[in-house]
Design an enzyme around this catalytic site. Structure first.
Site, mmCIF file in Angstrom:
data_model
loop_
_atom_site.group_PDB
_atom_site.id
_atom_site.type_symbol
_atom_site.label_atom_id
_atom_site.label_comp_id
_atom_site.label_asym_id
_atom_site.label_seq_id
_atom_site.Cartn_x
_atom_site.Cartn_y
_atom_site.Cartn_z
ATOM 1 C CB SER A 179 -0.907 0.030 1.230
ATOM 2 O OG SER A 179 -1.632 1.244 1.234
ATOM 3 C CG HIS B 137 -4.945 -0.638 3.916
ATOM 4 N ND1 HIS B 137 -5.187 -0.176 2.636
ATOM 5 C CD2 HIS B 137 -4.154 0.293 4.495
ATOM 6 C CE1 HIS B 137 -4.560 0.977 2.456
ATOM 7 N NE2 HIS B 137 -3.927 1.278 3.567
ATOM 8 C CG ASN B 138 -7.397 -1.519 -0.388
ATOM 9 O OD1 ASN B 138 -6.387 -1.308 0.256
ATOM 10 N ND2 ASN B 138 -7.387 -1.624 -1.703
ATOM 11 C CD GLU C 136 -7.518 3.211 -0.085
ATOM 12 O OE1 GLU C 136 -6.458 2.655 0.235
ATOM 13 O OE2 GLU C 136 -7.932 3.238 -1.263
ATOM 14 C CE LYS D 94 -3.003 -2.515 -0.234
ATOM 15 N NZ LYS D 94 -4.094 -2.053 -1.018
HETATM 16 C C1 6PG Z 1 -3.276 1.409 -1.589
HETATM 17 C C2 6PG Z 1 -4.607 1.541 -2.294
HETATM 18 C C3 6PG Z 1 -4.618 0.883 -3.629
HETATM 19 C C4 6PG Z 1 -5.980 0.908 -4.332
HETATM 20 C C5 6PG Z 1 -6.447 2.252 -4.738
HETATM 21 C C6 6PG Z 1 -7.701 2.275 -5.602
HETATM 22 O O1 6PG Z 1 -3.305 0.853 -0.509
HETATM 23 O O2 6PG Z 1 -2.267 1.859 -2.111
HETATM 24 O O3 6PG Z 1 -5.604 0.933 -1.514
HETATM 25 O O4 6PG Z 1 -4.250 -0.454 -3.422
HETATM 26 O O5 6PG Z 1 -5.855 0.178 -5.481
HETATM 27 O O6 6PG Z 1 -6.651 3.043 -3.619
HETATM 28 O O7 6PG Z 1 -8.772 1.619 -5.021
HETATM 29 P P1 6PG Z 1 -10.260 1.834 -5.570
HETATM 30 O O8 6PG Z 1 -10.180 2.017 -7.054
HETATM 31 O O9 6PG Z 1 -11.014 0.621 -5.231
HETATM 32 O O10 6PG Z 1 -10.756 3.079 -4.921
#
Ligand code: 6PG
Length: 503
Positions: A135, A210-211, A214, A207
């Protein structure tokens, strides 16, 4: 071509692959790189030779066999290719060139069940496999990502020195990210944002969560922005300045920081702020959806993470929303009387909601580990999210501290620090949600986080009635409060005075 010279190999020279390769070379490792389309390798090598001080340690290959022959055994080969079928195809093309004991590291955003399957298949063939979350986007990959590996422990022993070297670093005492790296001169010292998380799909699952976090983190910030715009009538620049101010306090995080920058960005193609010219329809690659789906499957109440995914889905219905806006009326917005008080309330709502969103993420991890047989260390996970990754935030240190105080903590909201914040902030959080609701401003993330908090702290919920409804129409039975759990009864409905039968 140099034979057997490289410490590690990397396949996939899109943005993440290029930057990770340079990061590895910056740390003194020789790396062989390969891309399916040879032009990409040639372009990258040309750029590398022109601009990169560590390029002498990057060996470019356009032939897969020569690439694999250049890597010292047991080979460590990192894949940074698209998740799903492209990853399977890459592995398939690679295997004939490998020997038993060689290690494949999937650094893509793979679905954890794919990682579990691949680990099984590759182990059966004598290869070792690691699924590692990476990430931090382009800059993270170049100067220090957060790395979340899971899989073969033997493979981890081989990969660990490189992964620790290239990961983001945080201060051992405060947990603050150490920054300032430039090409060729990596950050020295500090605690690396990586750790072995568990077997097979553990790293990719972490991970994925984590997303999911996010997604909700971003949605909460968007709702705070929207309330400031709609209830306080502030322009983007002023809201950006408020986020910058907030970034100096407990909310300090990468996403708050970039939001301050983004909102203050002027439109390069005209007057005013760029954000006002950008279409309000969000896309997604799917990891948030996977998180919500996994929560549904495991019965983990990650309602705010799911709301964040749904909020994107609703935003994407742009044309339909524009039509509906002509047909469906809500209340007229009443501008706030006391803007300082409302700003303070929104800040509280943001922090309290964020705590609940992370609580949901960790609760989901805790459910997942039971199902998949992992033993996740939550304090370590919070620590390795402290630097490098998209959700890096000062308050993650509080999560690490909470799990250090009590490794068996059932829920983050029960930790003394978080409990105090929620007790202190809840009245302003409630005011924010109430004001949003009465003005017709949608706040699904703030609202769902509050519902989670209120639901979790309720000794009784109306599910008693729900159990009876199920028994009424489907003979699904119910439990009684005056009997041991697990004892089920059924009534022959509709007959309130008929005796209940134990079943
Ligand atoms: C990271 C991000 C990355 C992710 C983008 C786009 O940890 O660097 O999570 O892995 O691919 O943020 O995610 P979305 O297109 O689903 O918003």
């Amino acid at each position: 071509m140099n034979s057997d010279n490289a410490d590690i190999g990397l396949i996939g020279l899109a943005v993440m692959g290029q930057n990770l390769a340079l990061n590895i070379a910056d740390h003194g490792y020789t790396i062989a790189v390969y891309n399916r389309s040879p032009e990409k390798t040639e372009e990258f090598m040309a750029h590398c030779k022109r601009e990169e001080p560590s390029c002498e340690r990057v060996l470019g290959f356009t032939d897969l066999q020569e690439f694999t022959q250049a890597i010292r055994r047991p080979r460590k080969i990192v894949l940074l290719v698209k998740a799903g079928a492209p990853t399977d195809r890459t592995i398939e093309s690679l295997l004939p060139h490998l020997e038993p004991g060689d290690i494949i590291v999937d650094g893509g955003n793979a679905h954890w069940l794919d990682t579990i399957r691949r680990e099984k298949e590759l182990t059966a063939k004598g290869f070792l496999f690691i699924g590692s979350g990476v990430s931090g986007g382009e800059t993270g990959a170049r100067f220090g990502p957060s790395l979340m590996p899971g899989g073969s422990l033997t493979a981890w022993a081989e990969l660990e020195p490189i992964w620790r070297a290239i990961a983001a670093k945080v201060d051992p005492q405060s947990g603050a990210p150490l920054g300032g790296a430039v090409p060729g001169k990596p950050v020295e010292g500090g605690v690396p944002c990586t750790a072995y998380l568990g077997p097979n799909g553990a790293g990719h699952y972490v991970k994925m969560v984590h997303n999911g976090i996010e997604y909700i983190d971003m949605q909460l910030i968007c709702e705070a922005y929207w309330l400031m715009k709609n209830l306080l009538g502030l322009d983007a620049g002023a809201i950006g300045a408020i986020f910058r101010e907030w970034n100096a306090g407990e909310l300090s995080s990468y996403l708050i920081e970039i939001t301050g920058d983004i909102l203050q960005q002027k439109d390069p193609a005209g007057d005013g702020f760029l954000v006002d010219q950008v279409l309000d329809a969000a896309g997604q690659k799917g990891t948030g959806q996977w998180t919500a789906a996994s929560a549904l499957e495991l019965g983990a109440p990650a309602n705010s993470i799911a709301e964040a995914v749904f909020a994107r889905a609703l935003s994407a219905l742009k044309e339909e929303r524009v039509e509906a806006s002509q047909l469906l009326k809500g209340p007229d917005i009443q501008p706030a009387a006391d803007s300082a008080a409302l700003l303070d309330a929104i800040r509280n709502a943001l922090y309290c909601s964020k705590i609940c969103a992370y609580a949901q993420g960790f609760q989901l991890l805790s459910e997942a580990q039971k199902t998949y047989g992992w033993q996740l260390d939550f304090g370590t996970i919070a620590q390795l999210w402290r630097g490098g990754c998209i959700i890096r935030a000062r308050f993650l240190q509080k999560i690490t501290d909470a799990y250090a105080r009590n490794p068996d903590l059932k829920n983050l909201v029960l930790d003394p620090y978080f409990k105090d914040v929620l007790h202190e902030g809840q009245s302003r959080w409630r005011q924010t949600v109430a004001l949003a609701v009465s003005n017709g401003v949608p706040v699904p993330a703030f609202g769902s986080a509050l519902a989670y908090f209120d639901g979790y702290r309720s000794a009784r919920l109306p599910a008693n009635l729900l159990q009876m409804q199920r028994d009424y129409f489907g003979a699904h039975t119910y439990e009684r409060t005056d009997h041991a759990r697990g004892k089920f009864f059924h009534l022959d409905w509709p007959a309130p005075d008929r005796p209940q039968m134990e079943v």
